[in-house]
Write a protein that holds these residues in place. Structure first.
Motif, PDB file in Angstrom:
ATOM      1  N   GLU A   1      19.760  31.797  37.549  1.00 23.33           N
ATOM      2  CA  GLU A   1      19.946  32.141  35.894  1.00 23.33           C
ATOM      3  C   GLU A   1      21.562  32.590  35.316  1.00 23.33           C
ATOM      4  OE1 GLU A   1      18.452  32.790  32.124  1.00 23.33           O
ATOM      5  OE2 GLU A   1      16.878  32.894  33.325  1.00 23.33           O
ATOM      6  N   ALA A   2      21.613  34.168  36.040  1.00 23.98           N
ATOM      7  CA  ALA A   2      22.724  34.319  36.005  1.00 23.98           C
ATOM      8  C   ALA A   2      24.482  33.851  36.975  1.00 23.98           C
ATOM      9  CB  ALA A   2      23.065  36.471  36.447  1.00 23.98           C
ATOM     10  N   GLU A   3      24.159  33.410  37.757  1.00 25.92           N
ATOM     11  CA  GLU A   3      24.879  32.146  38.209  1.00 25.92           C
ATOM     12  C   GLU A   3      25.274  30.714  37.313  1.00 25.92           C
ATOM     13  OE1 GLU A   3      27.280  33.201  41.035  1.00 25.92           O
ATOM     14  OE2 GLU A   3      26.074  34.474  42.108  1.00 25.92           O
ATOM     15  N   TYR A   4      24.498  31.063  37.324  1.00 24.73           N
ATOM     16  CA  TYR A   4      24.814  29.300  36.504  1.00 24.73           C
ATOM     17  C   TYR A   4      25.471  30.184  35.537  1.00 24.73           C
ATOM     18  CZ  TYR A   4      23.902  24.960  34.073  1.00 24.73           C
ATOM     19  OH  TYR A   4      23.957  23.484  33.595  1.00 24.73           O
ATOM     20  N   ARG A   5      24.584  30.414  34.050  1.00 24.30           N
ATOM     21  CA  ARG A   5      25.548  30.865  33.044  1.00 24.30           C
ATOM     22  C   ARG A   5      27.045  31.717  33.809  1.00 24.30           C
ATOM     23  NH1 ARG A   5      22.362  32.054  29.043  1.00 24.30           N
ATOM     24  NH2 ARG A   5      20.684  32.874  29.564  1.00 24.30           N
ATOM     25  N   ALA A   6      27.465  32.556  34.912  1.00 23.58           N
ATOM     26  CA  ALA A   6      28.633  32.199  34.959  1.00 23.58           C
ATOM     27  C   ALA A   6      29.745  30.931  35.279  1.00 23.58           C
ATOM     28  CB  ALA A   6      29.227  32.971  36.356  1.00 23.58           C
ATOM     29  N   MET A   7      28.675  30.436  36.253  1.00 20.08           N
ATOM     30  CA  MET A   7      29.414  28.209  36.343  1.00 20.08           C
ATOM     31  C   MET A   7      29.568  28.172  34.769  1.00 20.08           C
ATOM     32  SD  MET A   7      27.202  26.579  39.808  1.00 20.08           S
ATOM     33  CE  MET A   7      27.634  25.517  39.333  1.00 20.08           C
ATOM     34  N   ALA A   8      29.079  28.324  33.965  1.00 19.50           N
ATOM     35  CA  ALA A   8      29.251  27.756  32.460  1.00 19.50           C
ATOM     36  C   ALA A   8      30.459  28.197  31.982  1.00 19.50           C
ATOM     37  CB  ALA A   8      27.852  27.223  31.994  1.00 19.50           C
ATOM     38  N   SER A   9      30.643  29.012  31.657  1.00 18.69           N
ATOM     39  CA  SER A   9      31.926  30.102  31.610  1.00 18.69           C
ATOM     40  C   SER A   9      33.118  29.526  32.517  1.00 18.69           C
ATOM     41  CB  SER A   9      31.746  31.680  31.814  1.00 18.69           C
ATOM     42  OG  SER A   9      32.807  32.204  30.909  1.00 18.69           O
ATOM     43  N   ALA A  10      33.119  29.386  33.577  1.00 18.34           N
ATOM     44  CA  ALA A  10      34.274  29.243  34.668  1.00 18.34           C
ATOM     45  C   ALA A  10      34.311  27.795  34.397  1.00 18.34           C
ATOM     46  CB  ALA A  10      33.703  29.162  35.863  1.00 18.34           C
ATOM     47  N   SER A  11      33.442  27.000  34.334  1.00 22.35           N
ATOM     48  CA  SER A  11      33.572  25.724  33.307  1.00 22.35           C
ATOM     49  C   SER A  11      34.603  25.162  32.107  1.00 22.35           C
ATOM     50  CB  SER A  11      32.489  24.613  33.493  1.00 22.35           C
ATOM     51  OG  SER A  11      31.458  24.522  34.799  1.00 22.35           O
ATOM     52  N   CYS A  12      34.154  26.260  31.553  1.00 25.21           N
ATOM     53  CA  CYS A  12      35.117  26.295  29.778  1.00 25.21           C
ATOM     54  C   CYS A  12      36.467  26.752  29.491  1.00 25.21           C
ATOM     55  CB  CYS A  12      34.426  26.682  29.244  1.00 25.21           C
ATOM     56  SG  CYS A  12      32.361  27.028  28.270  1.00 25.21           S
ATOM     57  N   GLU A  13      36.406  27.756  31.214  1.00 22.03           N
ATOM     58  CA  GLU A  13      37.853  27.842  31.856  1.00 22.03           C
ATOM     59  C   GLU A  13      38.337  26.979  31.830  1.00 22.03           C
ATOM     60  OE1 GLU A  13      41.201  31.031  32.145  1.00 22.03           O
ATOM     61  OE2 GLU A  13      39.318  30.428  30.499  1.00 22.03           O
ATOM     62  N   VAL A  14      37.662  25.805  32.950  1.00 24.26           N
ATOM     63  CA  VAL A  14      38.503  25.239  33.515  1.00 24.26           C
ATOM     64  C   VAL A  14      39.176  23.616  32.734  1.00 24.26           C
ATOM     65  CG1 VAL A  14      38.023  23.360  35.578  1.00 24.26           C
ATOM     66  CG2 VAL A  14      37.995  25.474  35.815  1.00 24.26           C
ATOM     67  N   VAL A  15      38.101  24.070  31.553  1.00 23.37           N
ATOM     68  CA  VAL A  15      38.198  22.552  31.396  1.00 23.37           C
ATOM     69  C   VAL A  15      39.766  22.557  29.868  1.00 23.37           C
ATOM     70  CG1 VAL A  15      38.150  21.282  28.465  1.00 23.37           C
ATOM     71  CG2 VAL A  15      36.114  21.318  30.882  1.00 23.37           C
ATOM     72  N   TRP A  16      39.914  24.356  29.230  1.00 19.41           N
ATOM     73  CA  TRP A  16      40.502  24.541  28.602  1.00 19.41           C
ATOM     74  C   TRP A  16      42.247  24.529  29.141  1.00 19.41           C
ATOM     75  CZ3 TRP A  16      44.548  28.667  29.431  1.00 19.41           C
ATOM     76  CH2 TRP A  16      45.011  28.912  27.563  1.00 19.41           C
ATOM     77  N   LEU A  17      42.335  24.894  30.563  1.00 17.62           N
ATOM     78  CA  LEU A  17      43.472  25.291  31.479  1.00 17.62           C
ATOM     79  C   LEU A  17      43.409  23.339  31.703  1.00 17.62           C
ATOM     80  CD1 LEU A  17      42.820  27.722  33.987  1.00 17.62           C
ATOM     81  CD2 LEU A  17      44.416  27.601  32.393  1.00 17.62           C
ATOM     82  N   ARG A  18      43.165  22.440  32.085  1.00 20.25           N
ATOM     83  CA  ARG A  18      42.882  21.271  32.386  1.00 20.25           C
ATOM     84  C   ARG A  18      43.576  21.085  31.129  1.00 20.25           C
ATOM     85  NH1 ARG A  18      40.177  18.679  36.998  1.00 20.25           N
ATOM     86  NH2 ARG A  18      40.816  16.396  35.168  1.00 20.25           N
ATOM     87  N   GLY A  19      43.555  21.097  30.112  1.00 21.28           N
ATOM     88  CA  GLY A  19      44.464  20.714  28.529  1.00 21.28           C
ATOM     89  C   GLY A  19      45.604  21.371  28.746  1.00 21.28           C
ATOM     90  N   LEU A  20      45.765  22.462  28.545  1.00 19.90           N
ATOM     91  CA  LEU A  20      47.076  22.912  28.863  1.00 19.90           C
ATOM     92  C   LEU A  20      47.721  22.450  29.510  1.00 19.90           C
ATOM     93  CD1 LEU A  20      48.680  25.516  28.129  1.00 19.90           C
ATOM     94  CD2 LEU A  20      47.882  27.223  29.345  1.00 19.90           C
TER      95      LEU A  20
END
Length: 145
Positions: free
Chosen positions: A34-53
Motif C-alpha cells: 500500500e505504501a509503495e502504491y501510494r508512492a507510485m500514485a504520487s509519482a504518476s501525478c508528477e509525470v502527468v504534470w511534467l508531460r503537460g509542461l
C-alpha cells in the motif's frame, strides 16, 4: 517513530534527473504494498504534470512514461482494474494510476530492489550502495574527480 512510510521518486528525461521528491506520507499504510502504491500514485501525478509542461514547450511524447517499482504487489494493484477486497481501504484518488495505465500514459515495470535509484532519497545506505546508485543516476562526486 510515526509508522508513516516515506514516498520517494526520481524522474528522468533521458539521462538527466529533472524532478525528485521525498516526503513522509500523510497516512499510515497497512502494508508495504500500500505504501509503495501510494508512492507510485504520487509519482504518476508528477509525470502527468511534467508531460503537460513538456507539451506546452512543444515536446510531444507519444510513448508511455516508464514507471519502475520494486514491489510486485503494488504493481499488481496498479494493473488490476478490479476493485479488490484487499485494496478497498485505499482512497479512490490513489487509483489515479490505474486510469493512466489504461490510457497508456504510464507503463509500469518491476525493478530489483538492488537497482532502485529512488532509494538514495529514502533510505540510509552503505557507502558501496550509495556510490552504485549515484553512478546509475549519472551523478559524480566533484571532490573525487
Amino acid at each position: 517513530m510515526t509508522r508513516k512510510s516515506v514516498t520517494g521518486y526520481l524522474i528522468q528525461l533521458g539521462p538527466a534527473s529533472i524532478s525528485w521528491k521525498t516526503k513522509q506520507q500523510n497516512t499510515v499504510s497497512r502494508s508495504s504494498a500500500e505504501a509503495e502504491y501510494r508512492a507510485m500514485a504520487s509519482a504518476s501525478c508528477e509525470v502527468v504534470w511534467l508531460r503537460g509542461l513538456l507539451l506546452d514547450m512543444g515536446l510531444h511524447i507519444n510513448n508511455p512514461t516508464h514507471l519502475f517499482c520494486d514491489n510486485q504487489a503494488a504493481l499488481h494493484i496498479a494493473m488490476n482494474p478490479l476493485y479488490h477486497e484487499r485494496t478497498k481501504h485505499i482512497e479512490l484518488n490513489c487509483h489515479f494510476i490505474r486510469e493512466k495505465i489504461q490510457r497508456k500514459i504510464i507503463t509500469t515495470f518491476h525493478i530489483s530492489t538492488r537497482d532502485q535509484p529512488a532509494d538514495i532519497l529514502t533510505k540510509a545506505l552503505g557507502t558501496d550502495k550509495h556510490q552504485y546508485l549515484m553512478s546509475k543516476l549519472g551523478l559524480l562526486n566533484i571532490l573525487q574527480v
